[in-house]
Write a protein that holds these residues in place. Structure first.
Motif, PDB file in Angstrom:
ATOM      1  N   ILE A 204      40.763  35.047  28.187  1.00 48.22           N
ATOM      2  CA  ILE A 204      41.472  36.158  28.833  1.00 48.22           C
ATOM      3  C   ILE A 204      41.071  37.442  28.112  1.00 48.22           C
ATOM      4  CG2 ILE A 204      43.724  37.117  29.439  1.00 48.22           C
ATOM      5  CD1 ILE A 204      44.885  34.292  29.120  1.00 48.22           C
ATOM      6  N   THR A 205      40.562  38.423  28.872  1.00 50.19           N
ATOM      7  CA  THR A 205      40.052  39.659  28.275  1.00 50.19           C
ATOM      8  C   THR A 205      40.819  40.862  28.790  1.00 50.19           C
ATOM      9  OG1 THR A 205      37.829  38.684  28.146  1.00 50.19           O
ATOM     10  CG2 THR A 205      38.004  41.076  27.895  1.00 50.19           C
TER      11      THR A 205
ATOM     12  N   GLY B  50      53.376  43.500  27.367  1.00 51.10           N
ATOM     13  CA  GLY B  50      52.163  42.894  27.915  1.00 51.10           C
ATOM     14  C   GLY B  50      52.405  41.643  28.719  1.00 51.10           C
ATOM     15  N   GLY B  51      53.684  41.336  28.997  1.00 50.92           N
ATOM     16  CA  GLY B  51      53.980  40.083  29.680  1.00 50.92           C
ATOM     17  C   GLY B  51      53.778  38.875  28.798  1.00 50.92           C
ATOM     18  N   LEU B  52      53.681  39.102  27.453  1.00 57.23           N
ATOM     19  CA  LEU B  52      53.362  38.030  26.518  1.00 57.23           C
ATOM     20  C   LEU B  52      54.385  37.867  25.405  1.00 57.23           C
ATOM     21  CD1 LEU B  52      51.640  35.918  25.050  1.00 57.23           C
ATOM     22  CD2 LEU B  52      50.192  37.777  24.199  1.00 57.23           C
TER      23      LEU B  52
ATOM     24  N   VAL C 286      43.844  25.319  26.401  1.00 55.32           N
ATOM     25  CA  VAL C 286      44.001  26.376  25.405  1.00 55.32           C
ATOM     26  C   VAL C 286      43.401  27.655  25.965  1.00 55.32           C
ATOM     27  CG1 VAL C 286      41.847  25.658  24.306  1.00 55.32           C
ATOM     28  CG2 VAL C 286      43.479  27.021  22.993  1.00 55.32           C
ATOM     29  N   ALA C 287      43.871  28.812  25.461  1.00 53.49           N
ATOM     30  CA  ALA C 287      43.314  30.099  25.893  1.00 53.49           C
ATOM     31  C   ALA C 287      42.933  30.941  24.687  1.00 53.49           C
ATOM     32  CB  ALA C 287      44.306  30.862  26.755  1.00 53.49           C
ATOM     33  N   VAL C 288      41.915  31.762  24.872  1.00 54.79           N
ATOM     34  CA  VAL C 288      41.509  32.772  23.901  1.00 54.79           C
ATOM     35  C   VAL C 288      41.828  34.132  24.505  1.00 54.79           C
ATOM     36  CG1 VAL C 288      39.576  33.827  22.673  1.00 54.79           C
ATOM     37  CG2 VAL C 288      39.681  31.333  22.939  1.00 54.79           C
ATOM     38  N   LEU C 289      42.539  34.957  23.754  1.00 51.54           N
ATOM     39  CA  LEU C 289      42.889  36.314  24.202  1.00 51.54           C
ATOM     40  C   LEU C 289      42.110  37.326  23.388  1.00 51.54           C
ATOM     41  CD1 LEU C 289      44.678  38.239  25.897  1.00 51.54           C
ATOM     42  CD2 LEU C 289      46.401  38.069  24.071  1.00 51.54           C
ATOM     43  N   THR C 290      41.391  38.222  24.066  1.00 46.42           N
ATOM     44  CA  THR C 290      40.561  39.205  23.377  1.00 46.42           C
ATOM     45  C   THR C 290      40.585  40.524  24.138  1.00 46.42           C
ATOM     46  OG1 THR C 290      38.413  39.500  22.290  1.00 46.42           O
ATOM     47  CG2 THR C 290      38.388  38.632  24.553  1.00 46.42           C
TER      48      THR C 290
ATOM     49  N   LEU D  29      48.466  34.092  31.962  1.00 45.53           N
ATOM     50  CA  LEU D  29      49.190  33.133  31.121  1.00 45.53           C
ATOM     51  C   LEU D  29      49.862  32.062  31.961  1.00 45.53           C
ATOM     52  CD1 LEU D  29      50.758  35.691  28.630  1.00 45.53           C
ATOM     53  CD2 LEU D  29      48.851  34.129  28.172  1.00 45.53           C
ATOM     54  N   ASP D  30      50.365  32.455  33.127  1.00 43.62           N
ATOM     55  CA  ASP D  30      50.955  31.464  34.032  1.00 43.62           C
ATOM     56  C   ASP D  30      49.902  30.468  34.502  1.00 43.62           C
ATOM     57  OD1 ASP D  30      53.445  32.594  33.786  1.00 43.62           O
ATOM     58  OD2 ASP D  30      53.352  33.704  35.675  1.00 43.62           O
TER      59      ASP D  30
END
Length: 256
Positions: free
Chosen positions: A22-23, A89-91, A56-60, A45-46
């Motif tokens: 996720i960028t 950020g909805g996070l 798994v996710a990578v956030l950058t 994220l949903d």
């Protein structure tokens, strides 16, 4: 197979196997968050949580910066990057069941740093910087900084960051255990994806269970901690100090 999302331009997402990258994609604004970007990050994220093929996710962030807090121009129009029940950020106030890895280049400031703190693992370039400057503007880091930073760092180190508003270097973050992996500049995303691939080889239900137990057993429940924090700090955000802090920041001067 790797596929890229065409659903948004403010937040991009790309999958490769069981890993979702996720960028934050507002490089001209140093990935400062506005409401629209928060909505799109929440949607990504949903997707992570409902898609059984994702583990798994990578956030950058795009353009060599993770995120420079909130978009002040949007805030001036009352377009806050906060989603009720989901936080900055909805996070930052969201319960994400699957592991999140932050890949940090450049600055992660204010809400940007709080989004990093909402992740489970942190990979950072050697020249990355983390900061919570809210106190310099008459505010507090209520999006997770106050609650989470003392759980990630020794108390006196966290207190220094929160009380001075001065940044923490990536090397300091590694020394104190905040940063899992330190990389050369420009390599954070590649290393984070490699780490994500190692996680994705494990059983998805086990990963989610480990994360839930960690979240629920490390001191007071986070949701209860946020509730107590809000009761203690809510008046700050409407006070004269906060208004003067915002004016001083916009006018590039020291606050009075």
């Amino acid at each position: 197979m790797s596929t890229a999302s065409e659903a948004s331009d403010l937040v991009l997402h790309e999958r490769h196997g069981g890993v979702l990258t996720i960028t934050l994609n507002r490089p001209a604004q140093k990935n400062a968050m506005d409401h629209a970007a928060a909505v799109q990050l929440a949607a990504a994220l949903d997707l992570l949580d409902v898609d059984r093929e994702l583990s798994v996710a990578v956030l950058t962030g795009a353009g060599g910066v993770f995120s420079a807090d909130m978009d002040l121009k949007a805030c001036a129009k009352d377009e806050m990057p906060v989603i009720p029940g989901r936080g900055f950020g909805g996070l930052t106030g969201t319960t994400v069941r699957k592991p999140l890895i932050a890949a940090v280049e450049g600055w992660a400031l204010g809400g940007g740093f709080e989004m990093v703190l909402a992740c489970d693992l942190i990979v950072a370039a050697e020249d990355a910087r983390f900061g919570l400057p809210e106190v310099t503007r008459g505010l507090v880091a209520a999006g997770g900084g106050l609650v989470r930073l003392p759980r990630r760092l020794p108390y006196h180190v966290a207190a220094r960051v929160l009380l001075t508003g001065e940044p923490l270097t990536a090397a300091e973050g590694k020394e104190y255990g905040l940063v899992n992996e330190l990389t050369p500049p420009g390599a954070a995303l590649d290393v984070a994806r490699e780490l994500a691939g190692r996680l994705a080889r494990n059983a998805p239900l086990a990963l989610a269970a480990v994360k839930e137990v960690l979240r629920e057993t490390q001191g007071p429940n986070e949701r209860d901690a946020f509730t107590r924090q809000d009761a203690l700090t809510s008046g700050l955000f409407s006070g004269e100090d906060a208004r003067e802090g915002a004016r001083a920041f916009a006018e590039r001067r020291a606050p009075v």
